[in-house]
Design an enzyme around this catalytic site. Structure first.
Site, PDB file in Angstrom:
ATOM      1  N   ALA A   1      33.777  40.385  -5.285  1.00 26.12           N
ATOM      2  CA  ALA A   1      32.540  39.891  -5.904  1.00 26.12           C
ATOM      3  C   ALA A   1      32.811  39.215  -7.248  1.00 26.12           C
ATOM      4  O   ALA A   1      33.629  39.682  -8.026  1.00 26.12           O
ATOM      5  CB  ALA A   1      31.588  41.059  -6.112  1.00 26.12           C
TER       6      ALA A   1
ATOM      7  N   ARG B   1       0.814  -1.223   0.000  1.00 28.62           N
ATOM      8  CA  ARG B   1       0.000   0.000   0.000  1.00 28.62           C
ATOM      9  C   ARG B   1       0.849   1.276   0.000  1.00 28.62           C
ATOM     10  O   ARG B   1       0.357   2.373  -0.237  1.00 28.62           O
ATOM     11  CB  ARG B   1      -0.944   0.004   1.218  1.00 28.62           C
ATOM     12  CG  ARG B   1      -2.107  -0.960   1.081  1.00 28.62           C
ATOM     13  CD  ARG B   1      -2.798  -1.232   2.402  1.00 28.62           C
ATOM     14  NE  ARG B   1      -2.050  -2.171   3.237  1.00 28.62           N
ATOM     15  CZ  ARG B   1      -2.409  -2.532   4.470  1.00 28.62           C
ATOM     16  NH1 ARG B   1      -3.492  -2.011   5.014  1.00 28.62           N
ATOM     17  NH2 ARG B   1      -1.682  -3.389   5.158  1.00 28.62           N
TER      18      ARG B   1
ATOM     19  N   LYS C   1       8.766  -0.945   3.468  1.00 26.95           N
ATOM     20  CA  LYS C   1       7.935  -0.021   4.260  1.00 26.95           C
ATOM     21  C   LYS C   1       8.598   0.389   5.569  1.00 26.95           C
ATOM     22  O   LYS C   1       8.680   1.582   5.883  1.00 26.95           O
ATOM     23  CB  LYS C   1       6.581  -0.675   4.554  1.00 26.95           C
ATOM     24  CG  LYS C   1       5.741   0.113   5.553  1.00 26.95           C
ATOM     25  CD  LYS C   1       4.315  -0.355   5.615  1.00 26.95           C
ATOM     26  CE  LYS C   1       4.104  -1.574   6.460  1.00 26.95           C
ATOM     27  NZ  LYS C   1       2.666  -1.893   6.606  1.00 26.95           N
TER      28      LYS C   1
HETATM   29  C1  UD1 Z   1      -2.456  -5.699  11.110  1.00 27.85           C
HETATM   30  C2  UD1 Z   1      -3.446  -6.593  11.878  1.00 27.85           C
HETATM   31  C3  UD1 Z   1      -4.656  -5.737  12.278  1.00 27.85           C
HETATM   32  C4  UD1 Z   1      -4.207  -4.597  13.143  1.00 27.85           C
HETATM   33  C5  UD1 Z   1      -3.137  -3.767  12.421  1.00 27.85           C
HETATM   34  C6  UD1 Z   1      -2.529  -2.745  13.359  1.00 27.85           C
HETATM   35  C7  UD1 Z   1      -3.191  -8.871  11.054  1.00 27.85           C
HETATM   36  C8  UD1 Z   1      -3.752  -9.931  10.169  1.00 27.85           C
HETATM   37  N1  UD1 Z   1      -3.859  -7.709  11.052  1.00 27.85           N
HETATM   38  O1  UD1 Z   1      -3.060  -5.275   9.918  1.00 27.85           O
HETATM   39  O2  UD1 Z   1      -5.595  -6.542  12.995  1.00 27.85           O
HETATM   40  O3  UD1 Z   1      -5.314  -3.767  13.481  1.00 27.85           O
HETATM   41  O4  UD1 Z   1      -2.062  -4.619  11.944  1.00 27.85           O
HETATM   42  O5  UD1 Z   1      -1.616  -1.964  12.682  1.00 27.85           O
HETATM   43  O6  UD1 Z   1      -2.212  -9.103  11.729  1.00 27.85           O
HETATM   44  N2  UD1 Z   1       4.357  -8.629   8.096  1.00 27.85           N
HETATM   45  C9  UD1 Z   1       5.315  -9.634   7.998  1.00 27.85           C
HETATM   46  N3  UD1 Z   1       5.060 -10.679   7.159  1.00 27.85           N
HETATM   47  C10 UD1 Z   1       3.916 -10.799   6.431  1.00 27.85           C
HETATM   48  C11 UD1 Z   1       2.953  -9.774   6.546  1.00 27.85           C
HETATM   49  C12 UD1 Z   1       3.207  -8.706   7.389  1.00 27.85           C
HETATM   50  O7  UD1 Z   1       6.364  -9.576   8.654  1.00 27.85           O
HETATM   51  O8  UD1 Z   1       3.776 -11.786   5.699  1.00 27.85           O
HETATM   52  C13 UD1 Z   1       4.635  -7.476   8.986  1.00 27.85           C
HETATM   53  C14 UD1 Z   1       4.617  -6.148   8.248  1.00 27.85           C
HETATM   54  O9  UD1 Z   1       5.929  -5.798   7.810  1.00 27.85           O
HETATM   55  C15 UD1 Z   1       4.108  -5.159   9.315  1.00 27.85           C
HETATM   56  C16 UD1 Z   1       3.261  -6.036  10.225  1.00 27.85           C
HETATM   57  O10 UD1 Z   1       3.600  -7.394   9.947  1.00 27.85           O
HETATM   58  O11 UD1 Z   1       5.156  -4.595  10.048  1.00 27.85           O
HETATM   59  C17 UD1 Z   1       1.745  -5.844   9.997  1.00 27.85           C
HETATM   60  O12 UD1 Z   1       1.430  -6.129   8.646  1.00 27.85           O
HETATM   61  P1  UD1 Z   1       0.408  -5.224   7.818  1.00 27.85           P
HETATM   62  O13 UD1 Z   1       0.287  -5.804   6.467  1.00 27.85           O
HETATM   63  O14 UD1 Z   1       0.755  -3.815   7.939  1.00 27.85           O
HETATM   64  O15 UD1 Z   1      -0.951  -5.504   8.607  1.00 27.85           O
HETATM   65  P2  UD1 Z   1      -2.205  -4.543   8.750  1.00 27.85           P
HETATM   66  O16 UD1 Z   1      -3.024  -4.638   7.522  1.00 27.85           O
HETATM   67  O17 UD1 Z   1      -1.774  -3.200   9.180  1.00 27.85           O
HETATM   68 MG    MG Z   2       0.076  -2.301   9.200  1.00 23.64          MG
END
Ligand code: UD1
Ligand code: MG
Length: 461
Positions: free
Chosen positions: A380, A18, A25
């Site tokens: 200058a 996103r 990110k």
């Molecule tokens: C997530 C939560 C959501 C919460 C929100 C808070 C889940 C399924 N959802 O959503 O409930 O309200 O965070 O900010 O957990 N990451 C990995 N590996 C992956 C996917 C993600 O390490 O395969 C890491 C990302 O780098 C990030 C974190 O996990 O730092 C959260 O992932 P992100 O995709 O941002 O989740 P949200 O949609 O924000």
């Molecule tokens: Mg997030």
């Protein structure tokens, strides 16, 4: 009593799609530090037994180049969701320890909130950091039955009624290693994204009859995460507000704190005044009574006591001594060292040079790869011609030299101390001893000549 070991897992391997950026990110910057640095610093402040960082090979490569990060690296090759990231990390923790999970894109979660979470773990099997927020869109919602937490529903999977729930999940929880491993074994990809959701452990814990508690962060802002560029800019504003408040509390006069940015660290003395629109980047040191005018950009530089940087000047990797007046509109860069009581004025560029005490370069000059002595006056429009198209060469100017306006110094060149160079001279040979240097030039004159269309054409041919 034997203290329970604590491991903190930070999830940082997500694609961050996103953000619409090629850069990971969690390595985007806030106040000059990466988002991940905030989370790492908070994790370190808890003093856990260890920190496991789940990330990609690319992030590991970038981070291990920049500094020594004291973590256990766990690589998640395929981003199959937050649940999958914890499953991969689970090989690195044991049953009889407390596991705290932090998300790498939630930089404002505070040490105090994590401490509250640790406290609540004593009375429950699973404890979640949650809060009510005005705009819950995008977050996982906390579902409760008779007040008790039963599960978390992700925004994308939530029904219209569930979307109205204001209590959201921060991504931060604490559980025992053994419980967590058991729940992780049961999570699956049966959801709209076909991902393993870490949040699914909540429902599994509920089904087993575990006590699930929630803790509120000290400040609702801790719930703000970075998933896109808009959120990044909102957090930047919050972080800059905190930075400017701290600077003002420590005595710096910020004329317009809403239009000041510190993207790095600032060490400073007393009685410093900074006007509107100033950006300080990297490591900055400002001595006592330093004044910085409107619109200046200063990167990785030191400015000693009583010096003034006047409006719209750009200073990069420069050391400036005491009682100097620099600017307005000047550009100092590339390891330039400026001694005390020096004046550098309008539209002057100085690069990779040293300038000794009480010298002046007040208007429209370029000084590059030069060593300039003390009490030198550069008139200058004078320039060092330091580049011949292939290499850079040096200009050395002794003490007390006077350089008239519009002089060209063809480097490599050395000018003896106490020399005077007449205005408009092109200096092509070294000046070994003090004296006057000038080029012979002819000036022609036509008496009673008046500009007309025809003679203008002839004379300008
Ligand atoms: C997530 C939560 C959501 C919460 C929100 C808070 C889940 C399924 N959802 O959503 O409930 O309200 O965070 O900010 O957990 N990451 C990995 N590996 C992956 C996917 C993600 O390490 O395969 C890491 C990302 O780098 C990030 C974190 O996990 O730092 C959260 O992932 P992100 O995709 O941002 O989740 P949200 O949609 O924000
Ligand atoms: Mg997030």
């Amino acid at each position: 009593m034997l203290q329970t070991k604590t491991t903190i897992i930070i999830l940082a391997a997500g694609k961050g799609s996103r953000m619409k950026s090629n850069y990971p990110k969690v390595l985007h910057k806030l106040g000059g530090k990466t988002i991940l640095e905030y989370v790492l610093n908070t994790a370190k402040s808890i003093k856990p037994t260890k920190i496991i960082l789940v990330c990609t090979n690319n992030i590991k490569k970038i981070l291990s180049q920049t500094k020594n990060v004291p973590v256990e690296w766990v690589i998640q090759k395929h981003q199959k969701g937050t649940g999958d990231a914890i499953i991969i990390a689970s090989k690195n923790f044991s049953d009889n320890e407390n596991i705290i999970v932090l998300y790498g894109d939630m930089p404002l979660i505070s040490k105090e909130s994590i401490r509250k979470l640790q406290e609540s773990k004593k009375k429950s099997n699973l404890s979640l950091l949650t809060s009510n927020i005005k705009h819950p869109e995008g977050y996982g919602r906390i579902l409760r039955k008779k007040g008790k937490v039963i599960s978390i529903i992700e925004d994308k999977c939530a029904k219209n009624k569930e979307k109205l729930i204001k209590e959201v999940y921060s991504g931060t929880f604490i559980a025992n290693g053994k419980d967590l491993k058991r729940w992780l074994l049961k999570i699956n990809k049966n959801n709209i994204n076909q991902e393993f959701y870490a949040t699914d452990i909540v429902y599994l814990a509920y089904l087993e009859g575990n006590t699930i508690s929630t803790v509120k962060p000290l400040n609702y802002r801790e719930m703000l995460g970075v998933n896109n560029q808009v959120q990044l800019s909102i957090l930047e504003k919050i972080i800059q507000k905190k930075i400017t408040e701290n600077l003002m509390i420590s005595g710096i006069i910020l004329k317009d704190p809403d239009h000041f940015n510190l993207r790095g660290t600032l060490k400073h003395g007393k009685n410093i005044e900074i006007d509107t629109g100033v950006i300080l980047e990297g490591n900055i040191i400002l001595g006592d009574h330093v004044k910085i005018g409107a619109g200046c950009i200063i990167k990785n530089s030191m400015i000693k006591n009583k010096s003034q940087i006047r409006e719209y000047s750009i200073i990069e990797n420069v050391k400036i001594g005491e009682s100097c007046i620099i600017g307005p509109f000047c550009h100092l860069r590339n390891n330039t060292i400026i001694n005390n009581e020096i004046h550098i004025g309008n539209f002057v560029e100085v690069k990779d040079s040293t300038i000794e005490k009480k010298s002046k370069i007040k208007h429209l000059s370029y000084i590059g790869n030069s060593e300039i002595g003390s009490q030198v006056n550069i008139g200058a429009g004078s320039i060092t011609c330091n580049y011949d198209g292939l290499k850079k060469s040096k200009t050395i100017i002794g003490n007390n030299v006077f350089i008239g306006s519009n002089t060209e110094l063809i480097a490599p060149i050395t000018i003896s101390k106490n020399t005077t160079i007449a205005a408009g001279t092109t200096v092509i040979k070294n000046v070994e001893k003090p004296g006057l240097v000038y080029n012979k030039k002819e000036q022609k004159y036509k008496e009673n000549w008046v500009l007309t269309k025809s003679n203008n054409k002839k004379t300008t041919k």
